[in-house]
Design an enzyme around this catalytic site. Structure first.
Site, PDB file in Angstrom:
ATOM      1  CG  HIS A  98      -1.850  -1.038   1.363  1.00 22.66           C
ATOM      2  ND1 HIS A  98      -2.681  -1.448   0.343  1.00 22.66           N
ATOM      3  CD2 HIS A  98      -1.836  -2.153   2.365  1.00 22.66           C
ATOM      4  CE1 HIS A  98      -3.564  -2.577   0.678  1.00 22.66           C
ATOM      5  NE2 HIS A  98      -3.002  -2.968   1.916  1.00 22.66           N
TER       6      HIS A  98
HETATM    7  O1  RIB Z   1      -5.211   0.609   4.265  1.00 27.15           O
HETATM    8  C1  RIB Z   1      -3.858   0.557   4.128  1.00 27.15           C
HETATM    9  C2  RIB Z   1      -3.431   1.620   4.859  1.00 27.15           C
HETATM   10  O2  RIB Z   1      -3.676   1.409   6.315  1.00 27.15           O
HETATM   11  C3  RIB Z   1      -1.809   1.608   4.992  1.00 27.15           C
HETATM   12  O3  RIB Z   1      -1.138   2.756   5.198  1.00 27.15           O
HETATM   13  C4  RIB Z   1      -1.496   0.596   6.261  1.00 27.15           C
HETATM   14  O4  RIB Z   1      -0.043   0.995   6.616  1.00 27.15           O
HETATM   15  C5  RIB Z   1      -2.477   1.115   6.959  1.00 27.15           C
HETATM   16  O5  RIB Z   1      -1.971   2.238   7.629  1.00 27.15           O
END
Ligand code: RIB
Ligand code: CA
Length: 296
Positions: free
Chosen positions: A233
């Site tokens: 992500h």
């Molecule tokens: O949905 C993914 C996000 O949420 C990423 O930034 C992960 O680190 C969590 O913070």
């Protein structure tokens, strides 16, 4: 010309890989890491941020802690993914520099003393610090070059609620303030980040440098419950910053759910929504290749 950036983060396993890429790639002039409660509490996200800088011997970069709670709601967390320490047991060197406090005020001062538009914000966690900056220091917020934020889901199902993504679900009010502001913002939603995945072969191929070894250790821990691959992500934010041509950006008119149900923070396309630039597609192999080359 390196991009001058502040990384706002809740490390967090994928945050950690994003930060290691930013440190090792040589593509960023990192002015500071501002921390926020998110995956786990503020004390751990701040300590983990310092540990990542210590690994790379970059304790010259300041860590400034920010919001310990969302603007209006009780915190949620992602301990089930990131573990109680935020790094699923990966130990980092002790931080040699004590973190500062007051991230919002630090951001305001940094932005007000730099040429307008010369600093970008790379947001990897809940947008509480940025939302407070907009509310409390609008002149400073107006001097942000661009904000790239990992968050939201457009067509993709959520990971916090049926349609809500964790960062935006953690602080829907802050997200609404930021998206409605005049900050030049691009969001990187689950629609893209779930396509950029690390499997075990990719992870092991990262090894061979300090950043690569550390990222491989972290990603091995992230491959929890014998999952075959895991979504990268937050690294997608760094990749968009340095290689925007790898991504297809669309303008979506977005409304955000500010209710109290399971989809608080969810985004919906609506005629009355706020126009937001959204990364909707990515050259997956190009992104993975850039990430691995930057960690070498
Ligand atoms: O949905 C993914 C996000 O949420 C990423 O930034 C992960 O680190 C969590 O913070
Ligand atoms: Ca994060």
């Amino acid at each position: 010309m390196n991009r001058r950036v502040v990384i706002d983060t809740d490390p967090g396993l994928d945050d950690a890989v994003a930060i290691l890429f930013a440190l090792a790639s040589g593509r960023f002039d990192i002015l500071g890491l501002t921390t926020v409660a998110g995956n786990i509490g503020l004390e751990r996200t701040t300590s983990n941020a310092g540990g990542l800088l210590a690994v790379m011997d970059r304790s010259d970069i300041p860590v400034i802690s920010g919001a310990s709670t969302a603007m209006l709601r009780d915190n949620i967390d992602a301990i089930v993914i990131h573990g109680v320490d935020g790094l699923r047991g990966i130990t980092l060197p002790p931080t040699t520099v004590t973190a500062q406090t007051g991230a919002v005020e630090w951001l305001a001062e940094t932005l007000l003393t730099a040429p307008s538009g010369s600093i970008d914000i790379l947001a990897l966690g809940p947008l509480t610090n940025i939302g407070r900056l907009v509310n409390e220091h609008p002149e400073a917020a107006g001097r942000i070059g661009q904000l790239i934020a990992m968050g939201g889901a457009i067509v993709e199902p959520g990971n916090a609620g049926p349609a809500s993504e964790f960062n935006f679900a953690s602080d829907p009010e802050a997200t609404a303030v930021v998206l409605r502001s005049d900050i030049k913002t691009t969001i990187v939603p689950l629609d893209v980040t779930r396509r950029v995945r690390a499997d075990r072969a990719y992870v092991e191929a990262l090894r061979g440098s300090l950043a690569g070894d550390t990222a491989a250790d972290i990603l091995t821990a992230y491959l929890l419950d014998d999952k075959q691959s895991r979504p990268l992500h937050d690294p997608c934010v760094m990749l968009l910053a340095v290689a925007p041509d790898l991504f297809d950006i669309e303008i979506h008119r977005l409304s955000i759910n500010l209710g109290d149900g399971p989809d608080a923070g969810a985004l919906t396309d609506s005629e009355t929504g706020t126009p937001v630039a959204v990364a909707m597609r990515v050259d997956v192999q190009g992104a993975l290749d850039l990430l691995s080359s930057g960690l070498r």
